[in-house]
Design a protein around this motif. Sequence first.
Motif, PDB file in Angstrom:
ATOM      1  N   VAL A  94     -12.633  22.508  -2.308  1.00 15.62           N
ATOM      2  CA  VAL A  94     -13.252  21.440  -2.500  1.00 15.62           C
ATOM      3  C   VAL A  94     -14.856  21.645  -2.353  1.00 15.62           C
ATOM      4  O   VAL A  94     -15.128  21.873  -1.186  1.00 15.62           O
ATOM      5  N   THR A  95     -15.571  21.727  -3.232  1.00 11.09           N
ATOM      6  CA  THR A  95     -17.008  21.641  -3.318  1.00 11.09           C
ATOM      7  C   THR A  95     -17.731  20.620  -3.668  1.00 11.09           C
ATOM      8  O   THR A  95     -17.565  20.330  -5.169  1.00 11.09           O
ATOM      9  N   LEU A  96     -18.627  19.966  -2.981  1.00  6.99           N
ATOM     10  CA  LEU A  96     -19.402  18.544  -3.317  1.00  6.99           C
ATOM     11  C   LEU A  96     -20.854  18.943  -3.291  1.00  6.99           C
ATOM     12  O   LEU A  96     -21.351  19.493  -2.419  1.00  6.99           O
ATOM     13  N   HIS A  97     -21.368  18.383  -4.292  1.00  4.53           N
ATOM     14  CA  HIS A  97     -22.943  18.600  -4.487  1.00  4.53           C
ATOM     15  C   HIS A  97     -23.441  17.253  -4.901  1.00  4.53           C
ATOM     16  O   HIS A  97     -22.779  16.573  -5.672  1.00  4.53           O
ATOM     17  N   VAL A  98     -24.737  16.737  -4.127  1.00  4.92           N
ATOM     18  CA  VAL A  98     -25.158  15.463  -4.627  1.00  4.92           C
ATOM     19  C   VAL A  98     -26.495  16.107  -5.379  1.00  4.92           C
ATOM     20  O   VAL A  98     -27.305  16.919  -4.990  1.00  4.92           O
ATOM     21  N   LEU A  99     -26.532  15.263  -6.567  1.00  2.80           N
ATOM     22  CA  LEU A  99     -27.899  15.743  -7.350  1.00  2.80           C
ATOM     23  C   LEU A  99     -28.930  14.595  -6.943  1.00  2.80           C
ATOM     24  O   LEU A  99     -28.622  13.581  -7.433  1.00  2.80           O
ATOM     25  N   PRO A 100     -29.902  14.757  -6.147  1.00  2.30           N
ATOM     26  CA  PRO A 100     -31.134  13.891  -5.931  1.00  2.30           C
ATOM     27  C   PRO A 100     -31.558  13.208  -7.377  1.00  2.30           C
ATOM     28  O   PRO A 100     -31.806  13.837  -8.378  1.00  2.30           O
ATOM     29  N   LEU A 101     -31.824  11.920  -7.104  1.00  2.00           N
ATOM     30  CA  LEU A 101     -32.560  11.447  -8.043  1.00  2.00           C
ATOM     31  C   LEU A 101     -33.923  11.995  -8.500  1.00  2.00           C
ATOM     32  O   LEU A 101     -34.371  12.078  -9.830  1.00  2.00           O
ATOM     33  N   GLY A 102     -34.630  12.352  -7.418  1.00  2.00           N
ATOM     34  CA  GLY A 102     -35.943  12.967  -7.548  1.00  2.00           C
ATOM     35  C   GLY A 102     -35.963  14.331  -8.428  1.00  2.00           C
ATOM     36  O   GLY A 102     -37.135  14.959  -8.799  1.00  2.00           O
ATOM     37  N   VAL A 103     -34.953  14.955  -8.916  1.00  2.00           N
ATOM     38  CA  VAL A 103     -35.002  16.186  -9.829  1.00  2.00           C
ATOM     39  C   VAL A 103     -35.688  15.728 -11.098  1.00  2.00           C
ATOM     40  O   VAL A 103     -36.108  16.833 -11.848  1.00  2.00           O
ATOM     41  N   GLY A 104     -35.551  14.593 -11.386  1.00  2.00           N
ATOM     42  CA  GLY A 104     -35.876  13.983 -12.762  1.00  2.00           C
ATOM     43  C   GLY A 104     -35.111  14.439 -13.959  1.00  2.00           C
ATOM     44  O   GLY A 104     -33.917  14.738 -13.432  1.00  2.00           O
ATOM     45  N   PRO A 105     -35.628  14.403 -15.356  1.00  2.00           N
ATOM     46  CA  PRO A 105     -34.762  14.747 -16.272  1.00  2.00           C
ATOM     47  C   PRO A 105     -33.973  16.014 -16.307  1.00  2.00           C
ATOM     48  O   PRO A 105     -34.433  16.767 -15.749  1.00  2.00           O
ATOM     49  N   HIS A 106     -32.785  16.002 -16.771  1.00  2.00           N
ATOM     50  CA  HIS A 106     -31.971  17.434 -16.910  1.00  2.00           C
ATOM     51  C   HIS A 106     -30.982  17.316 -18.103  1.00  2.00           C
ATOM     52  O   HIS A 106     -30.977  16.323 -18.709  1.00  2.00           O
ATOM     53  N   ALA A 132     -27.323  24.865 -14.706  1.00  2.00           N
ATOM     54  CA  ALA A 132     -28.790  24.317 -14.491  1.00  2.00           C
ATOM     55  C   ALA A 132     -28.862  23.217 -13.559  1.00  2.00           C
ATOM     56  O   ALA A 132     -29.659  23.029 -12.556  1.00  2.00           O
ATOM     57  N   VAL A 133     -27.787  22.192 -13.716  1.00  2.00           N
ATOM     58  CA  VAL A 133     -27.827  21.106 -12.880  1.00  2.00           C
ATOM     59  C   VAL A 133     -27.501  21.393 -11.318  1.00  2.00           C
ATOM     60  O   VAL A 133     -27.898  20.952 -10.408  1.00  2.00           O
ATOM     61  N   ARG A 134     -26.301  22.506 -11.148  1.00  2.00           N
ATOM     62  CA  ARG A 134     -26.110  22.748  -9.984  1.00  2.00           C
ATOM     63  C   ARG A 134     -27.022  23.361  -9.220  1.00  2.00           C
ATOM     64  O   ARG A 134     -27.441  23.238  -8.039  1.00  2.00           O
ATOM     65  N   ASP A 135     -27.920  24.115 -10.284  1.00  2.00           N
ATOM     66  CA  ASP A 135     -29.045  24.847  -9.170  1.00  2.00           C
ATOM     67  C   ASP A 135     -30.108  23.733  -8.811  1.00  2.00           C
ATOM     68  O   ASP A 135     -30.748  24.156  -7.855  1.00  2.00           O
ATOM     69  N   LEU A 136     -30.221  22.704  -9.350  1.00  2.00           N
ATOM     70  CA  LEU A 136     -31.021  21.468  -8.829  1.00  2.00           C
ATOM     71  C   LEU A 136     -30.443  20.641  -7.513  1.00  2.00           C
ATOM     72  O   LEU A 136     -31.171  20.006  -7.040  1.00  2.00           O
TER      73      LEU A 136
END
Length: 280
Positions: free
Chosen positions: A195-207, A252-256
């Motif tokens: 299992v791999t978990l990523h959090v996408l911060p709000l600060g990355v902006g639109p995606h 692309a989202v994973r990279d952010l």
Amino acid sequence: MPQRRLVTGRSQEPRRRFAEELRKLRLEKGDSLRQLGERLGWDWSLFGKMEKGETLGGPEVVQALDQYYGTPGLLLALWELARGDHTQFREQYRRYMALEAEATSLWHFAVSVLPGLLQTPGYAREVLAAGGLKGEELERQVEARVGRREVLEGEDAPSFRAIVSEAVLRSPLRDAGEWCGQLELLLEMAERQHVTLHVLPLGVGPHGLMNATVMFLRLLDGRTVAYMENGYRGELIEENSPVDRLQRAYDAVRDLALSPAESRKFVLRVLEETPCDPST
């Protein structure tokens, strides 16, 4: 004597029937998709997507098709029925669930609520109740959702990757104790090897995945399918081209997103900030 039912061989699902009718009329007219686009002034790829059931198009294009094919009001009526049909989405979700149980790997982007595979009973109950379920039906749905986690159990469990928007972690349950239990389960699951978990911060902006939750499945035959949903409907996508586009957006989202280690620390901070002890 019961009335005989006319069997046409065409789909009884409104959305699929609309797509079938569009293709039938075009072929009878002898047009290619490109020719149809040139004659009506729309990008021909739109008509291709409509015939595959990937999109319904807007009323203006449907009215133009009605006029072009000499079927005044027919296509518009089918379009209106397709827009209001929700049965097919339930069927597509059931098909997705069946495929999920057979998948060799899964990956998910959560824009508003946690992935079902990572939900505690308390989290599932509050989310489903907010959607209008109650009583026995609510409890059945909670049991079904939590039972899905069995997919991630055992030595042969598929690999699972989830990208969770920070907004999800900033939307706690009303019951602080249940919310703490949910955060603790996230941390526990994130420690598992598959299992791999990523959090996408709000600060990355639109995606590219801002408006929908997306789930991908890699199947035994090597195909990848996607299931995309918002607050009102969902759609199982099996065609290669749209699945590829969604995968590129996911990558692309994973990279952010934060790394798995940074993401675990983020969830731990949220847990530490939560008043889990009701006496405090």
